[in-house]
Design an enzyme around this catalytic site. Structure first.
Site, PDB file in Angstrom:
ATOM      1  N   ARG A  88       0.841  -1.201   0.000  1.00 14.27           N
ATOM      2  CA  ARG A  88       0.000   0.000   0.000  1.00 14.27           C
ATOM      3  C   ARG A  88       0.875   1.249   0.000  1.00 14.27           C
ATOM      4  NH1 ARG A  88      -2.415  -3.827   3.504  1.00 14.27           N
ATOM      5  NH2 ARG A  88      -4.598  -4.277   3.097  1.00 14.27           N
ATOM      6  N   ASP A 148     -10.240  -4.536   8.364  1.00 16.45           N
ATOM      7  CA  ASP A 148      -9.311  -5.561   8.864  1.00 16.45           C
ATOM      8  C   ASP A 148      -9.971  -6.405   9.954  1.00 16.45           C
ATOM      9  OD1 ASP A 148      -7.498  -4.393   7.121  1.00 16.45           O
ATOM     10  OD2 ASP A 148      -6.689  -3.047   8.651  1.00 16.45           O
ATOM     11  N   ARG A 151     -12.223  -8.896   8.361  1.00 14.44           N
ATOM     12  CA  ARG A 151     -11.419 -10.004   7.810  1.00 14.44           C
ATOM     13  C   ARG A 151     -10.926 -10.919   8.929  1.00 14.44           C
ATOM     14  NH1 ARG A 151      -8.394  -6.258   3.243  1.00 14.44           N
ATOM     15  NH2 ARG A 151      -9.957  -6.616   1.633  1.00 14.44           N
ATOM     16  N   HIS A 175      -2.832   0.255   8.857  1.00 12.10           N
ATOM     17  CA  HIS A 175      -3.512  -0.547   7.833  1.00 12.10           C
ATOM     18  C   HIS A 175      -2.480  -0.976   6.779  1.00 12.10           C
ATOM     19  CE1 HIS A 175      -6.617  -1.994   5.199  1.00 12.10           C
ATOM     20  NE2 HIS A 175      -6.321  -1.122   4.258  1.00 12.10           N
TER      21      HIS A 175
HETATM   22  N1  LIG Z   1      -8.535   1.763   3.386  1.00 14.41           N
HETATM   23  C1  LIG Z   1      -8.904   0.575   2.932  1.00 14.41           C
HETATM   24  O1  LIG Z   1      -9.237  -0.320   3.705  1.00 14.41           O
HETATM   25  C2  LIG Z   1      -8.930   0.314   1.441  1.00 14.41           C
HETATM   26  C3  LIG Z   1      -9.518  -0.852   0.924  1.00 14.41           C
HETATM   27  C4  LIG Z   1      -9.561  -1.026  -0.456  1.00 14.41           C
HETATM   28  C5  LIG Z   1      -8.996  -0.067  -1.299  1.00 14.41           C
HETATM   29  N2  LIG Z   1      -8.402   1.027  -0.760  1.00 14.41           N
HETATM   30  C6  LIG Z   1      -7.822   2.079  -1.589  1.00 14.41           C
HETATM   31  O2  LIG Z   1      -8.893   2.845  -2.143  1.00 14.41           O
HETATM   32  C7  LIG Z   1      -8.444   3.440  -3.360  1.00 14.41           C
HETATM   33  C8  LIG Z   1      -9.456   3.143  -4.461  1.00 14.41           C
HETATM   34  O3  LIG Z   1      -9.459   1.760  -4.783  1.00 14.41           O
HETATM   35  P1  LIG Z   1     -10.371   1.233  -5.987  1.00 14.41           P
HETATM   36  O4  LIG Z   1     -10.177  -0.230  -6.024  1.00 14.41           O
HETATM   37  O5  LIG Z   1     -11.736   1.800  -5.887  1.00 14.41           O
HETATM   38  O6  LIG Z   1      -9.636   1.903  -7.246  1.00 14.41           O
HETATM   39  P2  LIG Z   1     -10.269   2.217  -8.682  1.00 14.41           P
HETATM   40  O7  LIG Z   1      -9.130   2.431  -9.602  1.00 14.41           O
HETATM   41  O8  LIG Z   1     -11.296   1.207  -9.032  1.00 14.41           O
HETATM   42  O9  LIG Z   1     -11.030   3.611  -8.442  1.00 14.41           O
HETATM   43  C9  LIG Z   1     -10.374   4.805  -8.169  1.00 14.41           C
HETATM   44  C10 LIG Z   1     -11.137   5.916  -8.846  1.00 14.41           C
HETATM   45  O10 LIG Z   1     -10.565   7.174  -8.469  1.00 14.41           O
HETATM   46  C11 LIG Z   1     -10.717   8.041  -9.577  1.00 14.41           C
HETATM   47  N3  LIG Z   1      -9.842   9.201  -9.435  1.00 14.41           N
HETATM   48  C12 LIG Z   1      -8.498   9.278  -9.630  1.00 14.41           C
HETATM   49  N4  LIG Z   1      -8.074  10.545  -9.411  1.00 14.41           N
HETATM   50  C13 LIG Z   1      -9.161  11.261  -9.061  1.00 14.41           C
HETATM   51  C14 LIG Z   1      -9.375  12.630  -8.703  1.00 14.41           C
HETATM   52  N5  LIG Z   1      -8.355  13.498  -8.648  1.00 14.41           N
HETATM   53  N6  LIG Z   1     -10.633  13.032  -8.412  1.00 14.41           N
HETATM   54  C15 LIG Z   1     -11.689  12.160  -8.470  1.00 14.41           C
HETATM   55  N7  LIG Z   1     -11.537  10.859  -8.796  1.00 14.41           N
HETATM   56  C16 LIG Z   1     -10.298  10.415  -9.096  1.00 14.41           C
HETATM   57  C17 LIG Z   1     -10.379   7.153 -10.763  1.00 14.41           C
HETATM   58  O11 LIG Z   1     -10.848   7.709 -11.997  1.00 14.41           O
HETATM   59  C18 LIG Z   1     -11.084   5.861 -10.379  1.00 14.41           C
HETATM   60  O12 LIG Z   1     -12.381   5.772 -10.917  1.00 14.41           O
HETATM   61  C19 LIG Z   1      -7.049   2.873  -3.622  1.00 14.41           C
HETATM   62  O13 LIG Z   1      -6.065   3.777  -3.170  1.00 14.41           O
HETATM   63  C20 LIG Z   1      -7.031   1.604  -2.778  1.00 14.41           C
HETATM   64  O14 LIG Z   1      -5.720   1.207  -2.423  1.00 14.41           O
HETATM   65  C21 LIG Z   1      -8.374   1.232   0.585  1.00 14.41           C
END
Ligand SMILES: NC(=O)c1ccc[n+]([C@@H]2O[C@H](COP(=O)([O-])OP(=O)(O)OC[C@H]3O[C@@H](n4cnc5c(N)ncnc54)[C@H](O)[C@@H]3O)[C@@H](O)[C@H]2O)c1
Length: 308
Positions: A88, A148, A151, A175
């Site tokens: 991450r 988490d 899970r 995380h």
């Molecule tokens: N905290 C957690 O527990 C957790 C869990 C899963 C995923 N994540 C994180 O969440 C994030 C999103 O994951 P995802 O699988 O949905 O990714 P994804 O690629 O499916 O979606 C991300 C979206 O963000 C958009 N985006 C990018 N820049 C942008 C901006 N400046 N303004 C508006 N939108 C913008 C993209 O166009 C895309 O549609 C990732 O960083 C991932 O690592 C965190």
């Protein structure tokens, strides 16, 4: 209750869907930078309303923050997810710029908003949001521990051959694969310690499987997971929107709690209408304290890569 979800990707759309299905928000705005993408996801979700029986109005917006004005809660999922083999922490370069811009744009249009940060590396992105927005700490919440912990409970139920509803357990700390601190000694089945049901080596396996829960799914899916992350975010949003005073481990800015300062990391908090209403300082064993300290060192190291 108006909720904005920034990022119409896998996690953002899943989170918007769960919020809508639970039917506690009057309006959900999904915003994405990709032309038409959020509008498309919103329209598709609205066409499930009569089937799933909800009245929440979902709209989409391509980068027009005026449409998010007056949001009570905003979720930041914008940014890139990890690919198999990535940590991450490797996402920081791109995601820090995105999270900073998005957080500032959200507050400009919704000065009273409560922010939930999801983009990874989440603890560092929560810290960044804290530093750049200057919002009071109760209004910036990082989502990681709720996922988490879900899970952890899944793995515990599997090991005990028990229904998940019998299981309780919590994961605190950072995380990340190395930073999570599953509180195995506190986990229970119907208030009885899980160590009464499984041997120590099986419990340790549960802990290890929990820590790499995200990486396991990323390997299977080719990208990071979305159903459980979306459900976890929607649970936090509901706790705030419905003033539930529920306890979740969330990343929050610490000022001495758990012996830590100037860091956002996962600890148990009470969520209600004001966001984080209380940080719950639970007693940890010496081993858990040592793991928490090590986890915080890892998060601080990643924070050191930020330009704040
Ligand atoms: N905290 C957690 O527990 C957790 C869990 C899963 C995923 N994540 C994180 O969440 C994030 C999103 O994951 P995802 O699988 O949905 O990714 P994804 O690629 O499916 O979606 C991300 C979206 O963000 C958009 N985006 C990018 N820049 C942008 C901006 N400046 N303004 C508006 N939108 C913008 C993209 O166009 C895309 O549609 C990732 O960083 C991932 O690592 C965190």
């Amino acid at each position: 209750m108006k909720v904005t979800v920034v990022g119409a990707g896998a996690v953002g759309a899943s989170c918007a869907e769960y919020i809508a299905i639970k039917d506690f928000a009057s309006e959900v705005v999904i915003l994405d930078i990709k032309e038409g993408y959020a509008e498309g996801k919103a329209m598709d979700l609205m066409q499930t309303a009569s089937l799933n029986g909800f009245d929440t109005k979902i709209t989409g917006s391509t980068s027009d923050y005026a449409k998010t004005a007056g949001s009570d809660i905003a979720v930041i999922t914008s940014g890139i997810p990890r690919k198999p083999g990535m940590t991450r922490e490797e996402l920081i370069g791109i995601n820090a710029g995105i999270v900073k811009t998005v957080a500032m744009s959200l507050i400009e249009h919704s000065p009273n908003v409560i922010l939930i940060v999801v983009s990874n590396p989440m603890d560092t992105m929560t810290y960044l949001a804290h530093k750049v927005t200057g919002l009071p700490k109760n209004r910036i919440i990082g989502m990681g521990g709720a996922l988490d912990s879900a899970r952890f409970k899944y793995r515990l139920a599997e090991a005990l051959e028990a229904p998940i509803s019998d299981i309780d357990g919590m994961v605190i700390g950072g995380h990340s694969d190395t930073g999570m601190v599953p509180l195995a000694s506190h986990a229970t089945r119907n208030s009885i310690k899980v160590s009464e049901f499984i041997k120590e080596d099986r419990l340790q396996q549960v802990v290890e499987d929990t820590k790499v829960g995200g990486a396991t799914l990323t390997k299977l899916l080719g990208t990071s997971a979305w159903y459980a992350p979306g459900a976890a975010v929607s649970a936090l949003v509901q706790a705030i929107a419905c003033d539930q005073k529920k306890m979740f481990p969330c990343s929050t800015f610490l000022e001495g709690e758990y012996g830590l300062n100037d860091i956002c990391i996962g600890v148990p908090v009470i969520l209600g209408k004001n966001g984080i209403e209380k940080i719950v300082d639970i007693p940890l064993s010496d081993a858990e304290k040592a793991k928490m300290k090590e986890s915080a060192e890892g998060v601080s190291k990643t924070n050191g890569l930020l330009d704040v």
